[in-house]
Each structure stands twice: as C-alpha cells, then as structure tokens.
Design an enzyme around this catalytic site. Structure first.
Site, PDB file in Angstrom:
ATOM      1  N   GLU A   1     -22.069 -26.589   3.775  1.00 45.76           N
ATOM      2  CA  GLU A   1     -23.027 -27.266   4.000  1.00 45.76           C
ATOM      3  C   GLU A   1     -23.995 -27.906   2.792  1.00 45.76           C
ATOM      4  OE1 GLU A   1     -23.628 -27.440   7.239  1.00 45.76           O
ATOM      5  OE2 GLU A   1     -22.778 -25.870   8.263  1.00 45.76           O
TER       6      GLU A   1
ATOM      7  N   TYR B   1     -26.850 -35.833  -5.813  1.00 46.47           N
ATOM      8  CA  TYR B   1     -27.791 -34.851  -6.182  1.00 46.47           C
ATOM      9  C   TYR B   1     -27.542 -33.912  -6.647  1.00 46.47           C
ATOM     10  CZ  TYR B   1     -29.366 -38.603  -1.958  1.00 46.47           C
ATOM     11  OH  TYR B   1     -29.506 -39.672  -1.586  1.00 46.47           O
TER      12      TYR B   1
ATOM     13  N   TYR C   1     -32.336 -25.642   7.350  1.00 48.24           N
ATOM     14  CA  TYR C   1     -31.345 -26.274   7.937  1.00 48.24           C
ATOM     15  C   TYR C   1     -30.135 -25.614   7.364  1.00 48.24           C
ATOM     16  CZ  TYR C   1     -26.808 -28.221   8.947  1.00 48.24           C
ATOM     17  OH  TYR C   1     -25.623 -28.733   9.216  1.00 48.24           O
TER      18      TYR C   1
ATOM     19  N   ASP D   1     -30.389 -30.789  11.573  1.00 50.15           N
ATOM     20  CA  ASP D   1     -29.983 -31.434  10.901  1.00 50.15           C
ATOM     21  C   ASP D   1     -30.065 -32.437  10.811  1.00 50.15           C
ATOM     22  OD1 ASP D   1     -27.644 -31.808  12.117  1.00 50.15           O
ATOM     23  OD2 ASP D   1     -26.143 -31.672  10.269  1.00 50.15           O
TER      24      ASP D   1
ATOM     25  N   GLU E   1     -22.772 -26.025  15.733  1.00 49.82           N
ATOM     26  CA  GLU E   1     -22.024 -27.139  14.779  1.00 49.82           C
ATOM     27  C   GLU E   1     -21.607 -28.303  16.398  1.00 49.82           C
ATOM     28  OE1 GLU E   1     -19.508 -25.503  12.039  1.00 49.82           O
ATOM     29  OE2 GLU E   1     -18.950 -23.838  13.067  1.00 49.82           O
TER      30      GLU E   1
HETATM   31  N1  ADE Z   1     -22.367 -31.197   9.347  1.00 51.81           N
HETATM   32  C1  ADE Z   1     -22.716 -29.766   8.617  1.00 51.81           C
HETATM   33  N2  ADE Z   1     -22.818 -28.642   8.722  1.00 51.81           N
HETATM   34  C2  ADE Z   1     -21.420 -29.208   9.970  1.00 51.81           C
HETATM   35  C3  ADE Z   1     -20.726 -27.778  10.708  1.00 51.81           C
HETATM   36  N3  ADE Z   1     -21.242 -26.845  10.475  1.00 51.81           N
HETATM   37  N4  ADE Z   1     -19.611 -29.019  11.571  1.00 51.81           N
HETATM   38  C4  ADE Z   1     -20.606 -30.448  11.501  1.00 51.81           C
HETATM   39  N5  ADE Z   1     -20.880 -30.654  11.188  1.00 51.81           N
HETATM   40  C5  ADE Z   1     -21.641 -30.229  10.296  1.00 51.81           C
END
Ligand code: ADE
Length: 346
Positions: free
Chosen positions: A38, A83, A121, A139, A182
């Site tokens: 993440e 970053y 998030y 997000d 998700e």
């Molecule tokens: N983008 C960021 N985290 C995600 C996740 N867990 N599943 C799908 N897309 C993502």
C-alpha cells in the site's frame, strides 16, 4: 445519495470476484505484505510496483528485518520509487512495532493510524483487508469512482470532499469491507480510468452511474490544484577525474531527499566560465567543461529545472566521494530527479 451508492455493492462484488488481478501482495493477508504494498502503491502504478515489491520482501521479509535495515540499503531498495520519506517512515514504523507492540502488528485502524507514514487510507486498507474491520480506504481511485457514480462536481482534492466520500461509503459498507475496498480500487485502476480512458462499456456500475448517464465521465472528478509550486533552477556538475571516477556527495540527513547521494550542484544557472571558476575555487584543476543536457523533476511542492555539465578535472580532490560508474549505479541510492545525468544513461 446513499441510496444510490447502496446499489453498487452487489454488481461491484460480482465483478470483482471474476476480475480480481493476481498480484504478489494478494497471495496472503499478511499485514506486513499489505502495508508495504500500500505504501509503494501510493504514488506508483501497480505494474511498476510489482518488481520493487518482490525485491523488497525478499530482502526484508518481515517487520523485524525492516526495523534493522541500514538506511543506505533501505534507500537503495526504494531507489526509483521516489518520495523517499515513505521508505524512512516504513522503517520508523517498523521500529515502533518492534518496540511498542513487541513485534506484533497493530490490528485496529485506531492503532495503525498513529504509526508514521500511515494515514486514513493506509490504516483503512490494512484494517479492512487484514483484520476485517469495517472501515473505508479512500484513495484517488475510489474518489474518482464515487464522484462519477454520484455525479459529484465538487473538487475532490479538498479534504472535506474526501471526508464526505468516506462518510458516504461508511454508511453502505458491507461486512466484507476489505473486499469491497479492494474492489473499488480495482475498478478505479482497470475500468473507471481517468479522463477519456474510462472503459464504461466494461463497467459493472454503468447502470448506476450519473456521470455515464449524463455524459460527464471525462469531466469528473473535478480536480483543482490549489498548491503554489516553487520553481528552482539548479546547475548539476558531473565532476569526472582522469581515472574515470565521478564525484558524489551525500545530502543532509533532513529535508528533501534526505540521506541520498547526488552529484554536486548549486542553485541557479551558471555560465561555463562561472562553473570553471567555482570548481577551481574548490581546489580542482579543470580541463574541460561540457554541457550535457537539461532535465526537469517535479517534487510535491517544488520543481527542479536542471542544467547538467560534465566537468573534467585532472585529479580527484575536494570534499567528495569519488566512485566508479559501476559503484555509482550498484551501491548508491541516486534520486530519480538526477538520474538523467547518470553517466551510463547520458
Ligand atoms: N491500489 C492500491 N492498493 C490497492 C489494492 N489493495 N488493491 C487494488 N489496487 C490498489
């Protein structure tokens, strides 16, 4: 508004059951795996993250190894993702998990959100995916899906619009919140794409979508940037000695790109004559100054506009680290910002 969002749950979950991508961090629900992925995914696309993720987990397979990793090694593993404060915060949080939680991963949103680098998030993603807590994870992808489905024309870059989206989703969140979260992200990343790239023909929610019905898809979400960006001009020196070695220096331990290695550089654009004088004033004899190219890099609040020069000198000296091109690309974490000037790439 809520009524309308309620109707997306069933088609979204049915779609996700057949369209869910197999991704390296979806092999299990290990919080360490979900957390690292993440954080990587926050500013980088799924396809690009895959190889960084696999390498990172191989090198640092658990919280303890992350908490003990030397900073240079960590930054090298992160090199290219950008970053870098994200990487530093990962390590800081790992240290806290070892120290304050006896190595046991915190298992609630409230505990997770207190860790460095973990905001609403990420805490929501980990708590819902790994611990089945009924919390949202909003997000940019989720903001886009919700703005379109509800036909919301407010600026999604405003914190209050994000807050409102979280509240709306919380009211309809099913028991399997992690799967729902998700699925929303997945839809945003593969179907409900930004602008004209949206694939409404493949979308399980097009029947419920205000933007689709009113042909507003490419206009939503509204994203109005409020930030004032600063532009900084910099001259970058590729100091090269007769033996082929190149000068690098470590950036300060605090601030932008803290602790990373860079080529010596100064603020402003300088003439070749000024460059020659500047280098000679640092005790080196200049043989030649050759302009390489311009490059630009966008940080969060700042743009660097760079002009790069190769400055050939006779002997390595000055307060620099002199490294071979192989050492440079193999051992030192070079920020993406100055990659355009790495010799092998120029
Ligand atoms: N983008 C960021 N985290 C995600 C996740 N867990 N599943 C799908 N897309 C993502």
């Amino acid at each position: 508004m809520e009524k309308q969002l309620q109707t997306i749950i069933q088609p979204l979950l049915a779609w996700y059951a057949t369209h869910r991508r197999e991704l390296p961090w979806r092999v299990d629900k290990e919080p360490y795996h979900v957390w690292v992925s993440e954080i990587m995914l926050q500013q980088t696309r799924v396809e690009a993250v895959k190889k960084y993720y696999v390498r990172f987990i191989e090198a640092l397979p658990d919280v303890q190894s992350l908490s003990e990793v030397p900073e240079d090694r960590l930054l090298k593993l992160w090199e290219g993702l950008g970053y870098y404060s994200r990487a530093r915060n990962l390590k800081k949080a790992a240290e806290m998990i070892m120290r304050d939680f006896g190595g046991q991963f915190p298992d609630t949103f409230a505990l997770l959100v207190k860790l460095p680098g973990i905001g609403n998030y990420t805490a929501g993603a980990i708590a819902s995916i790994c611990f089945d807590e009924k919390v949202t994870a909003v997000d940019g992808n989720v903001l886009r899906v919700v703005a379109r489905v509800t036909g919301n024309r407010e600026n999604v870059l405003l914190p209050e619009v994000k807050k409102k989206t979280e509240t709306q989703l919380l009211q309809i969140l099913p028991d399997n919140a992690g799967t729902f979260n998700e699925a929303m992200m997945e839809l945003g990343e593969t179907v409900c794409l930004p602008g004209d790239a949206a694939r409404c023909g493949e979308c399980p929610l097009s029947g419920d979508c205000v933007a689709y019905r009113e042909r507003l898809t490419s206009e939503l979400p509204v994203r109005v940037k409020l930030m004032n960006r600063r532009q900084e001009r910099r001259t970058v020196f590729l100091l090269t000695a007769a033996d082929g070695s190149i000068a690098v220096e470590k950036r300060p331990d605090r601030g932008l790109l803290a602790g990373m290695y860079q080529f010596p550089n100064t603020e402003g654009f300088h003439t070749e004559e000024e460059i020659r004088k500047e280098v000679e004033s640092r005790g080196m004899r200049v043989l030649e100054v050759i302009y390489i190219k311009d490059a630009k890099h966008a940080f969060t609040h700042l743009d660097w506009l760079m002009k790069g020069y190769r400055v050939r000198i006779d002997n390595p000296s000055g307060d620099f680290l002199w490294v071979t091109p192989e050492e440079l690309s193999g051992q030192y974490a070079i920020p993406t910002a100055i990659k355009p000037f790495v010799p092998s790439l120029t």
